[in-house]
Scaffold this motif. Structure first.
Motif, PDB file in Angstrom:
ATOM      1  N   ARG A 152       0.728  -1.298  -0.164  1.00  0.00           N
ATOM      2  CA  ARG A 152       0.307   0.072  -0.005  1.00  0.00           C
ATOM      3  C   ARG A 152       0.975   0.803  -0.093  1.00  0.00           C
ATOM      4  O   ARG A 152       1.669   1.369   0.816  1.00  0.00           O
ATOM      5  CB  ARG A 152      -0.833   0.040   0.998  1.00  0.00           C
ATOM      6  N   GLU A 169      -8.417   2.226   4.522  1.00  0.00           N
ATOM      7  CA  GLU A 169      -8.925   0.615   4.321  1.00  0.00           C
ATOM      8  C   GLU A 169     -10.108   0.092   4.296  1.00  0.00           C
ATOM      9  O   GLU A 169     -10.455  -0.154   6.437  1.00  0.00           O
ATOM     10  CB  GLU A 169      -7.541  -0.524   4.882  1.00  0.00           C
ATOM     11  N   VAL A 173      -8.501  -5.327   8.595  1.00  0.00           N
ATOM     12  CA  VAL A 173      -6.558  -5.691   8.058  1.00  0.00           C
ATOM     13  C   VAL A 173      -6.401  -6.590   9.031  1.00  0.00           C
ATOM     14  O   VAL A 173      -7.006  -6.512  10.997  1.00  0.00           O
ATOM     15  CB  VAL A 173      -6.645  -4.495   8.814  1.00  0.00           C
ATOM     16  N   TYR A 203      -6.251  -0.750  13.507  1.00  0.00           N
ATOM     17  CA  TYR A 203      -7.436  -0.645  12.790  1.00  0.00           C
ATOM     18  C   TYR A 203      -8.085  -0.372  13.210  1.00  0.00           C
ATOM     19  O   TYR A 203      -8.895  -0.845  13.867  1.00  0.00           O
ATOM     20  CB  TYR A 203      -7.674  -2.137  11.883  1.00  0.00           C
ATOM     21  N   GLN A 208     -12.577   3.115   9.751  1.00  0.00           N
ATOM     22  CA  GLN A 208     -11.879   2.099   7.673  1.00  0.00           C
ATOM     23  C   GLN A 208     -10.540   2.416   7.756  1.00  0.00           C
ATOM     24  O   GLN A 208     -10.220   3.178   7.061  1.00  0.00           O
ATOM     25  CB  GLN A 208     -12.993   2.742   6.622  1.00  0.00           C
ATOM     26  N   VAL A 233      -5.613  -8.763   4.423  1.00  0.00           N
ATOM     27  CA  VAL A 233      -6.804  -8.283   4.992  1.00  0.00           C
ATOM     28  C   VAL A 233      -7.787  -9.418   4.982  1.00  0.00           C
ATOM     29  O   VAL A 233      -6.695 -10.711   3.894  1.00  0.00           O
ATOM     30  CB  VAL A 233      -7.388  -7.334   4.380  1.00  0.00           C
TER      31      VAL A 233
END
Length: 234
Positions: A152, A169, A173, A203, A208, A233
């Protein structure tokens, strides 16, 4: 880079009894699969070149887990485990039990077959305070779960400061590691925890957002992108 792989998720659980409490105390963490561990799973899919999973071990080492690790930092106890497949949830479940005295002072865990360390993680040291009131055996459940991951980029500096970065995200995660160094990140329970823990991630399922604090201090987003942060994920 996109990848399809396996992560380890373990839960350490112990019965606790005091004058006011009679329940189980537990904590759950996720770890990295070592390079030999990846080779183990790939080969087990196509042949029986490696012996099956057999042991869960604990130790008191403090080094950051690396994908190149071959052993725990300092193994102190090892137990045989039961292994079963959960086809519905696409995971393997390993279970075993340690004496409370064997868990005292430990800070790391790993899974082995006869020789190869498949996974490795470090957790906050279990001391007398943590085990106060513990009765009976400490149980460990270890799940190996199928996951997907990718490098990422596009990280942003968090207003939290202290070399904390974040990215959006939408998927849950389950692991973070640096692709170019092999360093696995430790999951923490709150964003505030990242102020004191390098090589950690948090996370936030509501916003998110995934927050990380890299293993080395750096002041530039460019450096974070060059670390090749892999987010896993499920």
């Amino acid at each position: 880079m996109n990848s399809f792989g396996i992560i380890g998720i373990y839960t350490i659980s112990m019965p606790v009894q005091t004058m006011f409490l009679n329940e189980r105390l537990e904590f759950t963490n996720k770890n990295i699969i070592t390079q030999f561990g990846e080779s183990f799973f790939l080969n087990r899919w196509i042949n029986d070149a490696f012996d099956p999973l057999e042991y869960i071990a604990v130790g008191n080492g403090n080094n950051q887990p690396q994908k190149t690790d071959l052993t725990l930092g300092n193994e102190t106890s090892r137990r045989k485990c039961n292994c079963e497949a959960d086809l519905k949830n696409k995971c393997l479940i390993l279970t075993t039990a340690f004496k409370a005295s064997e868990m005292l002072g430990t800070s790391e865990i790993g899974v082995f077959n006869d020789k190869i360390m498949i996974s490795h993680d470090r957790y906050e040291k279990i001391d007398d305070t943590f085990l106060s009131g513990a009765i009976g055996e400490v149980t460990v459940e270890y799940k190996f779960q199928l996951s997907t991951g990718s490098i990422r980029r596009g990280w942003q500096e968090s207003q939290q400061g202290n070399n904390i970065f974040y990215i959006s995200e939408k998927n849950n995660v389950v692991g973070v590691f640096e692709n170019n160094t092999g360093s696995g990140y430790r999951r923490v329970n709150t964003l505030q925890d990242l102020h004191t823990i390098k090589g950690g991630y948090y996370y936030d399922s509501e916003s998110q957002n995934l927050y990380i604090r890299p293993t080395k201090d750096t002041a530039y987003i460019r450096d974070i992108n060059e670390e090749e942060i892999v987010v896993q994920v499920n």
